[in-house]
Design a protein around this motif. Sequence first.
Motif, PDB file in Angstrom:
ATOM      1  N   TYR A  58      -5.939 -35.152   9.113  1.00 51.58           N
ATOM      2  CA  TYR A  58      -7.062 -34.830   7.975  1.00 51.58           C
ATOM      3  C   TYR A  58      -6.838 -35.937   6.671  1.00 51.58           C
ATOM      4  CZ  TYR A  58      -6.224 -30.183  10.280  1.00 51.58           C
ATOM      5  OH  TYR A  58      -6.302 -29.304  11.447  1.00 51.58           O
ATOM      6  N   PRO A  59      -7.434 -36.904   7.092  1.00 55.91           N
ATOM      7  CA  PRO A  59      -7.224 -37.859   5.965  1.00 55.91           C
ATOM      8  C   PRO A  59      -8.143 -37.858   4.649  1.00 55.91           C
ATOM      9  CG  PRO A  59      -8.824 -38.659   7.797  1.00 55.91           C
ATOM     10  CD  PRO A  59      -8.238 -37.216   8.160  1.00 55.91           C
ATOM     11  N   GLU A  60      -8.960 -36.754   4.740  1.00 54.73           N
ATOM     12  CA  GLU A  60      -9.567 -36.608   3.511  1.00 54.73           C
ATOM     13  C   GLU A  60      -9.234 -35.508   2.730  1.00 54.73           C
ATOM     14  OE1 GLU A  60     -11.569 -38.731   2.628  1.00 54.73           O
ATOM     15  OE2 GLU A  60     -11.360 -39.829   4.249  1.00 54.73           O
ATOM     16  N   HIS A  61      -8.304 -34.910   3.096  1.00 55.72           N
ATOM     17  CA  HIS A  61      -7.636 -33.734   2.563  1.00 55.72           C
ATOM     18  C   HIS A  61      -6.665 -34.129   1.721  1.00 55.72           C
ATOM     19  CE1 HIS A  61      -6.058 -29.686   1.963  1.00 55.72           C
ATOM     20  NE2 HIS A  61      -7.484 -28.879   2.505  1.00 55.72           N
ATOM     21  N   PRO A  62      -6.216 -33.452   0.604  1.00 55.19           N
ATOM     22  CA  PRO A  62      -5.310 -33.542  -0.572  1.00 55.19           C
ATOM     23  C   PRO A  62      -3.932 -33.211  -0.170  1.00 55.19           C
ATOM     24  CG  PRO A  62      -6.588 -31.837  -1.373  1.00 55.19           C
ATOM     25  CD  PRO A  62      -7.266 -32.220  -0.153  1.00 55.19           C
ATOM     26  N   LEU A  63      -3.819 -32.400   0.538  1.00 52.26           N
ATOM     27  CA  LEU A  63      -2.439 -31.827   1.103  1.00 52.26           C
ATOM     28  C   LEU A  63      -1.343 -32.686   1.757  1.00 52.26           C
ATOM     29  CD1 LEU A  63      -0.559 -29.337   1.607  1.00 52.26           C
ATOM     30  CD2 LEU A  63      -1.487 -28.926   3.685  1.00 52.26           C
ATOM     31  N   PRO A  64      -1.667 -33.574   2.590  1.00 52.64           N
ATOM     32  CA  PRO A  64      -0.905 -34.455   3.045  1.00 52.64           C
ATOM     33  C   PRO A  64      -0.301 -35.619   1.830  1.00 52.64           C
ATOM     34  CG  PRO A  64      -2.813 -34.773   4.482  1.00 52.64           C
ATOM     35  CD  PRO A  64      -2.972 -33.616   3.275  1.00 52.64           C
ATOM     36  N   TYR A  65      -1.242 -35.965   1.093  1.00 51.04           N
ATOM     37  CA  TYR A  65      -0.862 -36.929   0.067  1.00 51.04           C
ATOM     38  C   TYR A  65       0.096 -36.104  -1.178  1.00 51.04           C
ATOM     39  CZ  TYR A  65      -4.697 -39.353   2.226  1.00 51.04           C
ATOM     40  OH  TYR A  65      -5.469 -39.946   3.024  1.00 51.04           O
ATOM     41  N   PHE A  66      -0.300 -34.938  -1.271  1.00 52.23           N
ATOM     42  CA  PHE A  66       0.466 -34.102  -2.070  1.00 52.23           C
ATOM     43  C   PHE A  66       2.021 -34.135  -1.547  1.00 52.23           C
ATOM     44  CE2 PHE A  66       2.552 -30.091  -3.073  1.00 52.23           C
ATOM     45  CZ  PHE A  66       2.563 -30.279  -4.582  1.00 52.23           C
ATOM     46  N   LEU A  67       1.847 -33.737  -0.284  1.00 52.02           N
ATOM     47  CA  LEU A  67       3.472 -33.546   0.390  1.00 52.02           C
ATOM     48  C   LEU A  67       4.097 -34.856   0.313  1.00 52.02           C
ATOM     49  CD1 LEU A  67       2.425 -31.070   3.380  1.00 52.02           C
ATOM     50  CD2 LEU A  67       3.789 -30.810   1.284  1.00 52.02           C
ATOM     51  N   MET A  68       3.357 -36.171   0.588  1.00 56.88           N
ATOM     52  CA  MET A  68       4.103 -37.301   0.564  1.00 56.88           C
ATOM     53  C   MET A  68       4.519 -37.651  -0.829  1.00 56.88           C
ATOM     54  SD  MET A  68       4.293 -38.662   3.538  1.00 56.88           S
ATOM     55  CE  MET A  68       4.669 -40.486   3.135  1.00 56.88           C
ATOM     56  N   GLY A  69       3.679 -37.292  -1.739  1.00 57.37           N
ATOM     57  CA  GLY A  69       4.081 -37.486  -3.291  1.00 57.37           C
ATOM     58  C   GLY A  69       5.341 -36.534  -3.600  1.00 57.37           C
ATOM     59  N   LEU A  70       5.358 -35.193  -3.258  1.00 56.21           N
ATOM     60  CA  LEU A  70       6.523 -34.456  -3.582  1.00 56.21           C
ATOM     61  C   LEU A  70       7.954 -34.936  -2.661  1.00 56.21           C
ATOM     62  CD1 LEU A  70       7.106 -31.654  -4.704  1.00 56.21           C
ATOM     63  CD2 LEU A  70       6.559 -30.579  -2.365  1.00 56.21           C
ATOM     64  N   SER A  71       7.769 -35.513  -1.711  1.00 55.76           N
ATOM     65  CA  SER A  71       8.912 -36.268  -1.075  1.00 55.76           C
ATOM     66  C   SER A  71       9.620 -37.332  -1.889  1.00 55.76           C
ATOM     67  CB  SER A  71       8.589 -36.751   0.341  1.00 55.76           C
ATOM     68  OG  SER A  71       9.572 -37.260   1.141  1.00 55.76           O
ATOM     69  N   GLN A  72       8.626 -37.968  -2.409  1.00 60.82           N
ATOM     70  CA  GLN A  72       9.215 -38.990  -3.347  1.00 60.82           C
ATOM     71  C   GLN A  72       9.801 -38.482  -4.524  1.00 60.82           C
ATOM     72  OE1 GLN A  72       9.032 -42.245  -2.196  1.00 60.82           O
ATOM     73  NE2 GLN A  72       7.725 -41.088  -0.308  1.00 60.82           N
ATOM     74  N   TRP A  73       9.307 -37.404  -5.056  1.00 62.81           N
ATOM     75  CA  TRP A  73       9.873 -36.746  -6.197  1.00 62.81           C
ATOM     76  C   TRP A  73      11.151 -36.198  -5.697  1.00 62.81           C
ATOM     77  CZ3 TRP A  73       9.190 -36.739 -11.035  1.00 62.81           C
ATOM     78  CH2 TRP A  73      10.037 -35.786 -11.914  1.00 62.81           C
ATOM     79  N   TRP A  74      11.514 -35.621  -4.614  1.00 63.84           N
ATOM     80  CA  TRP A  74      12.657 -35.248  -4.095  1.00 63.84           C
ATOM     81  C   TRP A  74      13.656 -36.238  -4.010  1.00 63.84           C
ATOM     82  CZ3 TRP A  74      15.064 -30.472  -4.548  1.00 63.84           C
ATOM     83  CH2 TRP A  74      14.162 -29.522  -4.715  1.00 63.84           C
ATOM     84  N   LYS A  75      13.185 -37.492  -3.796  1.00 64.79           N
ATOM     85  CA  LYS A  75      14.140 -38.713  -3.670  1.00 64.79           C
ATOM     86  C   LYS A  75      14.602 -39.101  -5.204  1.00 64.79           C
ATOM     87  CE  LYS A  75      11.888 -40.798   0.124  1.00 64.79           C
ATOM     88  NZ  LYS A  75      11.289 -41.587   0.674  1.00 64.79           N
ATOM     89  N   ILE A  76      13.813 -38.651  -6.169  1.00 60.16           N
ATOM     90  CA  ILE A  76      14.284 -38.884  -7.724  1.00 60.16           C
ATOM     91  C   ILE A  76      14.980 -37.837  -8.347  1.00 60.16           C
ATOM     92  CG2 ILE A  76      13.119 -39.108  -9.891  1.00 60.16           C
ATOM     93  CD1 ILE A  76      10.652 -40.157  -8.452  1.00 60.16           C
ATOM     94  N   ILE A  77      14.824 -36.649  -7.773  1.00 62.65           N
ATOM     95  CA  ILE A  77      15.709 -35.463  -8.531  1.00 62.65           C
ATOM     96  C   ILE A  77      17.109 -35.716  -8.301  1.00 62.65           C
ATOM     97  CG2 ILE A  77      16.139 -33.094  -8.185  1.00 62.65           C
ATOM     98  CD1 ILE A  77      13.580 -33.705  -9.761  1.00 62.65           C
ATOM     99  N   PRO A  78      17.626 -36.041  -7.152  1.00 57.86           N
ATOM    100  CA  PRO A  78      19.250 -36.287  -7.066  1.00 57.86           C
ATOM    101  C   PRO A  78      19.831 -37.133  -8.051  1.00 57.86           C
ATOM    102  CG  PRO A  78      18.420 -36.094  -5.079  1.00 57.86           C
ATOM    103  CD  PRO A  78      17.199 -36.394  -5.889  1.00 57.86           C
ATOM    104  N   THR A  79      18.973 -38.311  -8.401  1.00 60.17           N
ATOM    105  CA  THR A  79      19.488 -39.301  -9.555  1.00 60.17           C
ATOM    106  C   THR A  79      19.230 -38.926 -10.964  1.00 60.17           C
ATOM    107  OG1 THR A  79      17.352 -40.391  -9.956  1.00 60.17           O
ATOM    108  CG2 THR A  79      18.623 -41.117  -7.848  1.00 60.17           C
ATOM    109  N   ASN A  80      19.133 -37.359 -11.305  1.00 58.74           N
ATOM    110  CA  ASN A  80      18.658 -36.900 -12.502  1.00 58.74           C
ATOM    111  C   ASN A  80      17.444 -37.681 -13.221  1.00 58.74           C
ATOM    112  OD1 ASN A  80      19.387 -34.938 -14.395  1.00 58.74           O
ATOM    113  ND2 ASN A  80      20.519 -36.272 -15.794  1.00 58.74           N
ATOM    114  N   VAL A  81      16.637 -38.152 -12.316  1.00 55.40           N
ATOM    115  CA  VAL A  81      15.241 -38.863 -12.845  1.00 55.40           C
ATOM    116  C   VAL A  81      15.796 -39.959 -13.596  1.00 55.40           C
ATOM    117  CG1 VAL A  81      13.285 -38.315 -14.023  1.00 55.40           C
ATOM    118  CG2 VAL A  81      14.413 -36.633 -13.153  1.00 55.40           C
ATOM    119  N   GLN A  82      16.988 -40.613 -12.967  1.00 56.18           N
ATOM    120  CA  GLN A  82      17.303 -42.018 -13.892  1.00 56.18           C
ATOM    121  C   GLN A  82      16.755 -43.089 -13.053  1.00 56.18           C
ATOM    122  OE1 GLN A  82      18.784 -42.201 -16.578  1.00 56.18           O
ATOM    123  NE2 GLN A  82      18.447 -40.075 -16.559  1.00 56.18           N
ATOM    124  N   THR A  83      16.259 -43.065 -11.654  1.00 58.29           N
ATOM    125  CA  THR A  83      15.876 -44.120 -10.783  1.00 58.29           C
ATOM    126  C   THR A  83      14.306 -44.240 -11.177  1.00 58.29           C
ATOM    127  OG1 THR A  83      15.846 -45.305  -8.666  1.00 58.29           O
ATOM    128  CG2 THR A  83      15.426 -42.761  -8.783  1.00 58.29           C
TER     129      THR A  83
END
Length: 139
Positions: A58-83
């Motif tokens: 589904y390359p034209e749908h926003p859902l996969p891009y949102f989920l990929m971005g959310l995954s990046q956010w979850w990598k940031i959270i454990p650093t207390n948003v310091q990285t």
Amino acid sequence: MRQVTFNEIEVLPEATRVKGMLLLNKDIQYELEGAVDNMYNFKYERAEKQFKSLRRRYPEHPLPYFLMGLSQWWKIIPTNVQTLKYDDLFFAYMDSTIQKAEALYDADEKNIEAAFFWRLLTALRPVCTLSAAIGVKPL
């Protein structure tokens, strides 16, 4: 900033209007349940493979891009948003989500899913930008 106005909101959209909505597709929900669990359990690589599979289909749908971005956010959270290591990729995915949602909305102004992702991300992006700038988690 562009305005989105709804004259009316259907609580239960017609069956013909929900066809093709990924958020309401039971097969997609089942598939993504495991992927989201992987992300929440810090198994980012496994989750992102599943999200990328969705993006290929589904390359034209926003859902996969949102989920990929959310995954990046979850990598940031454990650093207390310091990285800052994941910021560029996070914002790139969020911007892609907005672009994909806006394109779907422009093609069909009654596309509820497009409006959902577009408004969600245009509202969240400033909060995340501010959080990254001052180093605090958003509420």
